[in-house]
Design an enzyme around this catalytic site. Structure first.
Site, PDB file in Angstrom:
ATOM      1  N   TYR A  84     -17.938  12.836 -19.948  1.00 35.20           N
ATOM      2  CA  TYR A  84     -16.639  12.813 -19.275  1.00 35.20           C
ATOM      3  C   TYR A  84     -15.478  12.831 -20.271  1.00 35.20           C
ATOM      4  CZ  TYR A  84     -19.604  11.463 -15.380  1.00 35.20           C
ATOM      5  OH  TYR A  84     -20.581  11.434 -14.423  1.00 35.20           O
ATOM      6  N   ARG A 114     -17.932  11.917  -8.658  1.00 37.02           N
ATOM      7  CA  ARG A 114     -18.171  10.974  -9.754  1.00 37.02           C
ATOM      8  C   ARG A 114     -17.206  11.249 -10.913  1.00 37.02           C
ATOM      9  NH1 ARG A 114     -22.430   7.695 -11.951  1.00 37.02           N
ATOM     10  NH2 ARG A 114     -23.104   8.252 -14.056  1.00 37.02           N
ATOM     11  N   ARG A 153     -24.067   8.308  -8.504  1.00 41.25           N
ATOM     12  CA  ARG A 153     -24.589   9.672  -8.614  1.00 41.25           C
ATOM     13  C   ARG A 153     -25.017  10.160  -7.229  1.00 41.25           C
ATOM     14  NH1 ARG A 153     -26.758   6.712 -12.948  1.00 41.25           N
ATOM     15  NH2 ARG A 153     -26.243   7.546 -15.025  1.00 41.25           N
ATOM     16  N   HIS A 188     -24.037   4.038 -17.155  1.00 43.72           N
ATOM     17  CA  HIS A 188     -24.452   4.658 -18.412  1.00 43.72           C
ATOM     18  C   HIS A 188     -25.020   3.603 -19.355  1.00 43.72           C
ATOM     19  CE1 HIS A 188     -21.660   8.392 -17.916  1.00 43.72           C
ATOM     20  NE2 HIS A 188     -22.828   8.554 -17.340  1.00 43.72           N
TER      21      HIS A 188
END
Length: 388
Positions: free
Chosen positions: A357, A324, A213, A347
């Site tokens: 995503y 990302r 990130r 995650h």
């Protein structure tokens, strides 16, 4: 017009006086004398006797509740108090975001409103105006800042009710959905980013090839990187108290050889900058920083990133977080399973990966650094020269 009419009334257990003054009326309640011998009074002014009496009744109600009503305490003062005292321990970026919201949205529109006069209509109209041109996130942050500012004023007995908490913020303007670079675009970006003239070229390459990130990349330290073992450890983020977004976000990531080579060159360049500024260097051990070692904020990274994307012929619509998204998209194209991608991007579970995503994932069946080496090459080969 001087004082003429005068009347005495009882409001609860307090004796009040209402008298004519100027073009209206003034009401006063005597609270006796303080320790310093000075007489203490509550005074309210209005155009009519009825309005003065209502204000005195409200003042007595606040007094009995323990509220130290300050008639001239404004919304601007309330919000500025919170920015000064209510964000202790928060990141510099959080402070900048909220300060910008206060300066550009709240204070210009309702800053002069006295806190005791602030009502639901004021707050709803403010948020609606912002929602017409700004994102839902900006609307919600504005609402959050107001609620928290008034809550602090409540704790200090400056107001009896948090009217902002009674309002549901509206939806703002839909923002541009995050996109991901194609393989060809990513390859061009990697080549251009390796030019030594870009101080954040290594930032771009590392972010694209590891999926970290942006808030994590800004907080990386050299003690978190082992170039010999080709590993980077993500241990903190530019968030409250420096914590990562989730516990699983604290992770070690293997680095593709392209990223290792770029980071090594970046480290050497930074060492030269450190020698150049001498005692002015700020020792923060940061991978990515200003020429004097000072930390970068999100805006500065975004501005530099867009210079690099323009130089790569990709335009300036891109933002760092899309590196990302590109990482996830490229891995998915290479048949890396969603469980593995979730681990790599930190995650807590695959549900988050699939939700955030969902447009980048393909239903398939293998690890990050190896795949990036396959895509971009490991040495002198031009990134993207191998077929995907």
């Amino acid at each position: 017009m001087g004082k003429g009419y005068m009347a005495k009334i009882l409001i609860g257990r307090y004796e009040a006086t209402i008298y004519r003054e100027g073009d209206g009326y003034t009401g006063a309640i005597s609270l006796g004398f303080g320790p310093d011998g000075v007489r203490k009074r509550i005074k309210r002014k209005a155009r009519t006797k009825r309005e003065v009496k209502d204000k005195l009744i409200e003042a007595v109600g606040d007094l009995e509740k323990g509220i130290k009503t300050e008639t001239n305490h404004t919304v601007a003062q309330c919000v500025n108090d919170f920015l000064t005292y209510g964000l202790k321990g928060k990141s510099d970026n959080t402070l900048k975001v909220y300060t910008s919201i206060a300066k550009n949205h709240i204070i210009p529109r309702i800053g002069r409103v006295r806190l005791k006069d602030l009502n639901v209509d004021h707050v709803e109209k403010l948020l609606q105006v912002i929602a017409e041109t700004k994102s839902t996130e900006t609307v919600r942050r504005t609402h959050n800042l107001l609620v928290r500012s008034i809550r602090m004023a409540e704790r200090r007995d400056r107001v009896g009710r948090n009217v902002a908490a009674l309002v549901d913020p509206p939806e703002g303007v839909a923002g541009r959905p995050s996109s991901s670079l194609s393989l060809d675009q990513a390859a061009k970006l990697v080549v251009v980013a390796q030019d030594p003239k870009w101080r954040l070229g290594a930032y771009v390459v590392l972010s694209l090839m590891s999926g970290i990130r942006t808030e994590e990349a800004r907080m990386l330290r050299w003690t978190d990187v082992d170039l010999e073992k080709a590993v980077v450890y993500v241990l903190r983020a530019d968030r409250h108290r420096g914590d990562t977004k989730t516990k699983k976000s604290r992770r070690g990531l293997s680095l593709p050889q392209v990223a290792v080579a770029v980071l090594a060159a970046h480290k050497a360049q930074q060492a030269g900058e450190r020698l150049a500024v001498g005692e002015l260097w700020q020792e923060n051990d940061l991978l990515f920083c200003h020429r004097d070692g000072a930390a970068l904020d999100a805006h500065q990274v975004r501005a530099e990133f867009r210079k690099i994307t323009r130089a790569a012929g990709l335009g300036d619509r891109w933002v760092p977080r899309e590196l990302r998204h590109t990482f996830v998209s490229l891995l998915s194209d290479q048949n890396v399973p969603v469980e593995r991608i979730a681990d790599l991007v930190g995650h807590a579970n695959t549900r988050t990966t699939e939700t955030v995503y969902r447009h980048r994932l393909r239903p398939v069946i293998t690890g990050g650094a190896e795949v990036m080496d396959t895509i971009f090459g490991t040495g002198s080969e031009t990134p993207g020269s191998k077929s995907a």
